[in-house]
Design a protein around this motif. Sequence first.
Motif, PDB file in Angstrom:
ATOM      1  N   LYS A 233      59.947 123.543 -21.060  1.00 40.94           N
ATOM      2  CA  LYS A 233      60.319 122.126 -21.152  1.00 40.94           C
ATOM      3  C   LYS A 233      59.100 121.243 -20.988  1.00 40.94           C
ATOM      4  O   LYS A 233      58.916 120.270 -21.716  1.00 40.94           O
ATOM      5  CB  LYS A 233      61.360 121.772 -20.073  1.00 40.94           C
ATOM      6  CG  LYS A 233      62.763 122.230 -20.365  1.00 40.94           C
ATOM      7  CD  LYS A 233      63.683 121.827 -19.213  1.00 40.94           C
ATOM      8  CE  LYS A 233      65.086 122.368 -19.401  1.00 40.94           C
ATOM      9  NZ  LYS A 233      65.956 122.045 -18.232  1.00 40.94           N
ATOM     10  N   ARG A 234      58.252 121.550 -20.006  1.00 42.34           N
ATOM     11  CA  ARG A 234      57.041 120.777 -19.770  1.00 42.34           C
ATOM     12  C   ARG A 234      56.139 120.784 -21.010  1.00 42.34           C
ATOM     13  O   ARG A 234      55.676 119.748 -21.471  1.00 42.34           O
ATOM     14  CB  ARG A 234      56.312 121.364 -18.562  1.00 42.34           C
ATOM     15  CG  ARG A 234      55.107 120.575 -18.009  1.00 42.34           C
ATOM     16  CD  ARG A 234      53.765 120.965 -18.648  1.00 42.34           C
ATOM     17  NE  ARG A 234      53.542 122.371 -18.833  1.00 42.34           N
ATOM     18  CZ  ARG A 234      53.048 123.211 -17.910  1.00 42.34           C
ATOM     19  NH1 ARG A 234      52.717 122.775 -16.718  1.00 42.34           N
ATOM     20  NH2 ARG A 234      52.848 124.484 -18.205  1.00 42.34           N
ATOM     21  N   ASP A 235      55.918 121.979 -21.551  1.00 36.79           N
ATOM     22  CA  ASP A 235      55.043 122.099 -22.718  1.00 36.79           C
ATOM     23  C   ASP A 235      55.610 121.363 -23.926  1.00 36.79           C
ATOM     24  O   ASP A 235      54.896 120.630 -24.620  1.00 36.79           O
ATOM     25  CB  ASP A 235      54.846 123.574 -23.078  1.00 36.79           C
ATOM     26  CG  ASP A 235      53.984 124.325 -22.071  1.00 36.79           C
ATOM     27  OD1 ASP A 235      53.432 123.681 -21.158  1.00 36.79           O
ATOM     28  OD2 ASP A 235      53.868 125.552 -22.205  1.00 36.79           O
ATOM     29  N   LEU A 236      56.905 121.571 -24.181  1.00 37.72           N
ATOM     30  CA  LEU A 236      57.510 120.997 -25.383  1.00 37.72           C
ATOM     31  C   LEU A 236      57.699 119.491 -25.280  1.00 37.72           C
ATOM     32  O   LEU A 236      57.618 118.782 -26.292  1.00 37.72           O
ATOM     33  CB  LEU A 236      58.846 121.681 -25.675  1.00 37.72           C
ATOM     34  CG  LEU A 236      58.722 123.115 -26.204  1.00 37.72           C
ATOM     35  CD1 LEU A 236      60.099 123.763 -26.338  1.00 37.72           C
ATOM     36  CD2 LEU A 236      58.015 123.130 -27.550  1.00 37.72           C
ATOM     37  N   ALA A 237      57.932 118.990 -24.074  1.00 35.71           N
ATOM     38  CA  ALA A 237      58.080 117.543 -23.908  1.00 35.71           C
ATOM     39  C   ALA A 237      56.813 116.832 -24.362  1.00 35.71           C
ATOM     40  O   ALA A 237      56.864 115.803 -25.058  1.00 35.71           O
ATOM     41  CB  ALA A 237      58.393 117.201 -22.455  1.00 35.71           C
ATOM     42  N   GLN A 238      55.676 117.373 -23.995  1.00 43.45           N
ATOM     43  CA  GLN A 238      54.401 116.788 -24.404  1.00 43.45           C
ATOM     44  C   GLN A 238      54.228 116.862 -25.918  1.00 43.45           C
ATOM     45  O   GLN A 238      53.822 115.888 -26.564  1.00 43.45           O
ATOM     46  CB  GLN A 238      53.251 117.522 -23.694  1.00 43.45           C
ATOM     47  CG  GLN A 238      53.266 117.380 -22.180  1.00 43.45           C
ATOM     48  CD  GLN A 238      52.272 118.305 -21.494  1.00 43.45           C
ATOM     49  OE1 GLN A 238      51.663 119.178 -22.125  1.00 43.45           O
ATOM     50  NE2 GLN A 238      52.110 118.136 -20.188  1.00 43.45           N
ATOM     51  N   THR A 239      54.548 118.018 -26.488  1.00 44.06           N
ATOM     52  CA  THR A 239      54.376 118.221 -27.929  1.00 44.06           C
ATOM     53  C   THR A 239      55.298 117.321 -28.730  1.00 44.06           C
ATOM     54  O   THR A 239      54.882 116.676 -29.705  1.00 44.06           O
ATOM     55  CB  THR A 239      54.636 119.696 -28.281  1.00 44.06           C
ATOM     56  OG1 THR A 239      53.679 120.513 -27.603  1.00 44.06           O
ATOM     57  CG2 THR A 239      54.541 119.933 -29.775  1.00 44.06           C
ATOM     58  N   VAL A 240      56.568 117.277 -28.334  1.00 45.79           N
ATOM     59  CA  VAL A 240      57.552 116.475 -29.061  1.00 45.79           C
ATOM     60  C   VAL A 240      57.202 114.989 -28.991  1.00 45.79           C
ATOM     61  O   VAL A 240      57.292 114.273 -30.000  1.00 45.79           O
ATOM     62  CB  VAL A 240      58.970 116.729 -28.498  1.00 45.79           C
ATOM     63  CG1 VAL A 240      59.963 115.706 -29.030  1.00 45.79           C
ATOM     64  CG2 VAL A 240      59.422 118.145 -28.859  1.00 45.79           C
ATOM     65  N   GLU A 241      56.791 114.531 -27.824  1.00 47.78           N
ATOM     66  CA  GLU A 241      56.423 113.122 -27.671  1.00 47.78           C
ATOM     67  C   GLU A 241      55.261 112.758 -28.598  1.00 47.78           C
ATOM     68  O   GLU A 241      55.295 111.729 -29.285  1.00 47.78           O
ATOM     69  CB  GLU A 241      56.048 112.837 -26.220  1.00 47.78           C
ATOM     70  CG  GLU A 241      55.695 111.369 -25.961  1.00 47.78           C
ATOM     71  CD  GLU A 241      55.340 111.098 -24.511  1.00 47.78           C
ATOM     72  OE1 GLU A 241      55.020 109.938 -24.187  1.00 47.78           O
ATOM     73  OE2 GLU A 241      55.377 112.040 -23.707  1.00 47.78           O
ATOM     74  N   GLN A 242      54.254 113.591 -28.641  1.00 49.29           N
ATOM     75  CA  GLN A 242      53.086 113.331 -29.475  1.00 49.29           C
ATOM     76  C   GLN A 242      53.429 113.378 -30.961  1.00 49.29           C
ATOM     77  O   GLN A 242      53.029 112.497 -31.736  1.00 49.29           O
ATOM     78  CB  GLN A 242      51.980 114.336 -29.158  1.00 49.29           C
ATOM     79  CG  GLN A 242      51.377 114.182 -27.769  1.00 49.29           C
ATOM     80  CD  GLN A 242      50.465 115.330 -27.390  1.00 49.29           C
ATOM     81  OE1 GLN A 242      50.267 116.270 -28.162  1.00 49.29           O
ATOM     82  NE2 GLN A 242      49.909 115.269 -26.188  1.00 49.29           N
ATOM     83  N   LEU A 243      54.188 114.396 -31.361  1.00 50.25           N
ATOM     84  CA  LEU A 243      54.557 114.534 -32.775  1.00 50.25           C
ATOM     85  C   LEU A 243      55.439 113.392 -33.242  1.00 50.25           C
ATOM     86  O   LEU A 243      55.236 112.829 -34.330  1.00 50.25           O
ATOM     87  CB  LEU A 243      55.287 115.865 -32.987  1.00 50.25           C
ATOM     88  CG  LEU A 243      54.490 117.067 -33.484  1.00 50.25           C
ATOM     89  CD1 LEU A 243      55.410 118.270 -33.606  1.00 50.25           C
ATOM     90  CD2 LEU A 243      53.814 116.777 -34.810  1.00 50.25           C
ATOM     91  N   SER A 244      56.428 113.061 -32.451  1.00 50.59           N
ATOM     92  CA  SER A 244      57.359 112.000 -32.825  1.00 50.59           C
ATOM     93  C   SER A 244      56.652 110.647 -32.919  1.00 50.59           C
ATOM     94  O   SER A 244      56.923 109.851 -33.823  1.00 50.59           O
ATOM     95  CB  SER A 244      58.506 111.930 -31.811  1.00 50.59           C
ATOM     96  OG  SER A 244      59.553 111.127 -32.280  1.00 50.59           O
ATOM     97  N   ALA A 245      55.712 110.403 -31.998  1.00 54.88           N
ATOM     98  CA  ALA A 245      54.946 109.160 -32.040  1.00 54.88           C
ATOM     99  C   ALA A 245      54.054 109.122 -33.277  1.00 54.88           C
ATOM    100  O   ALA A 245      53.907 108.085 -33.937  1.00 54.88           O
ATOM    101  CB  ALA A 245      54.108 109.018 -30.776  1.00 54.88           C
TER     102      ALA A 245
END
Length: 267
Positions: free
Chosen positions: A34-46
């Motif tokens: 969750k920690r890893d993917l939260a960072q990735t998803v936030e960056q990609l979506s932005a």
Amino acid sequence: MSADKDRNFDPITEHFVKKVYGGLKGEIRLAVLKRDLAQTVEQLSAQLKRPLKILDVGAGLAQLSLQLAAQGHMVTINDISDNMLTEAKKSAEQLGVLTQVNWLVCPYQQLEDLLGKHNKQSYDLILCHALLEWLAEPQQIMPFFAQWLAPTGVLSLCFYNPASFIYRNLIMGNFNLLNNPNFKSDNKKSLTPNNPVSYEEADAWLKAQGFMIDKVSGLRVFHDYAPLKRGGHTNPEAVIEMELRYSDQTPYKWLGRYLHVQASFDA
């Protein structure tokens, strides 16, 4: 490519749910991912300025992709096991996303045809967690990732770390097991894979498809190695906090029972 020899958890779904996610081991696993993917998803979506298109291959209970669906992302969930996805659908219903998710019950080898019927577009994020080690020919899934991941996308690949098997049995003194080249787990119920993929193998396979590894985390870098649960080990919250702290630090991450690799196309 045949799926006949790939592992299907239909016969032991109840055991899988209890063994993998019924305790602290599962909580640690999910916390790091969750920690890893939260960072990735936030960056990609932005970066893309929109919700993501996400494909979860071999999703099992699909906890992470269902949470992403609840956040508004467009999610397709796949698994070879109908029983596992039946359990996942119960969670999806509780989250209110059952009808928002595209469900595909089939081996990954049949996904290409099914995905082509639903869309011709690629995915911003592909999740493939704890699948490689259960495939008869794990290298063969790499071209699938390359074909279906968007040029700016991220592949989230989590797999069992064979080095951890050796290290744990060294600590436990199971030298006879390590000296037995013919040792195989009883895979009627055992969740220790007999054909794990090393980090070096995965790295080489990904590079051959034009990927580069951006980040590596270890899942359960110390919890499984402690024979006596004392001191901080008696506090689950403290264990998770420490697992998160050391999960992305060298050398500790390389001791993880699983490795979480995030990769993208080499620019």
